[in-house]
Design an enzyme around this catalytic site. Structure first.
Site: not given
Ligand code: PGA
Length: 251
Positions: A12, A170, A214
């Site tokens: 993403n 998430e 993350s």
């Molecule tokens: P991140 O974002 O991997 O930077 O934590 C994940 C997401 O929001 O899909």
């Protein structure tokens, strides 16, 4: 018989990327996917809407999939600034993320809106990735599983099947923070999500459940090995080809 859950590694990109850098990133990821020649996993990048068409054209034939980050529920009409699922499909997308926590918080998207967007994705022939996740306050109040259940019941359209739905868990507090839940916490959340999906649809055992928040090259193998984790939704680490490919390799 449960449908085999082919791991899905989805990037993403959020509101990042101007054409030159974005195409270089997409081409580097596509080269890795082509080289991997994987039949046992799927790799997806979701660029900003302005770049979906250019990225789709740049990676065509590589096996790398392209998706949108959001769509409107309707096919067309007086919705200035919005993008429909049909437009994403027309630009070369096969998937679309709906209900990301940043959409829910920045744009006040409710479960009902997210559900309508997922239905819009179906109408256009896109596979929706429906995002859910608790805030830190909700987790600390011991409400995580109840929040996930309510979001699923509100956001997952009736008539969903394993072929027409992907769910991404998430935790809001894990997005972009470098923090992740423990593997038992991820396992508990994913087991609960699958149980709730079982109340909503016949073939819940076949639905892919992604973990997001993350994820990076160094923790991907551990997270992807958790029961009921069938892939990852990756933000920051999806902006670096080698890091994102390391996650794909770990799947
Ligand atoms: P991140 O974002 O991997 O930077 O934590 C994940 C997401 O929001 O899909």
């Amino acid at each position: 018989m449960a449908r085999t859950r082919i791991p899905l590694i989805a990037g993403n990109w959020k509101m990042n990327g101007l054409k030159a850098d974005a195409l270089a990133l997409a081409q580097a990821v596509a080269a890795g996917v082509r080289q991997g020649g994987w039949k046992d996993r799927e790799v997806l990048v979701c660029p900003p809407a302005t770049l979906v068409m250019a990225v789709a054209e740049a990676v065509r034939g590589s096996g790398l999939l392209v998706g949108g980050e959001d769509c409107h529920a309707k096919a067309n009409g007086a919705h200035t600034g919005d993008i429909s699922a049909e437009m994403l499909k027309d630009a070369g997308a096969s998937h679309v993320i709906v209900g990301h926590s940043e959409r829910r918080s920045d744009h006040g998207e409710t479960d009902a809106i997210v559900r309508a967007k997922a239905e819009g994705a179906w109408r256009a022939g896109l596979l929706p990735i429906v995002c859910i996740g608790e805030t830190l306050a909700e987790r600390e109040a011991g409400k995580t599983l109840a929040v996930l259940e309510a979001q699923l019941k509100g956001s997952v359209p009736a008539g969903s099947t394993a072929a027409t739905l992907v769910v991404a868990y998430e935790p809001v507090w894990a997005i972009g923070t470098g923090k992740t839940p423990t593997t038992p916490e991820v396992a508990a959340a994913h087991a609960h999500i699958r149980k709730v999906l079982g109340e909503l649809m016949a073939d819940a055992a076949g639905v892919r459940l992604l973990y997001g928040g993350s994820v990076k090259g160094s923790n991907a193998a551990e997270l992807l090995a958790v029961a009921d984790v069938d892939g990852a939704l990756v933000g920051g680490a999806a902006l670096k080809a080698d890091e994102f490919l390391a996650i794909a390799k770990a799947a």
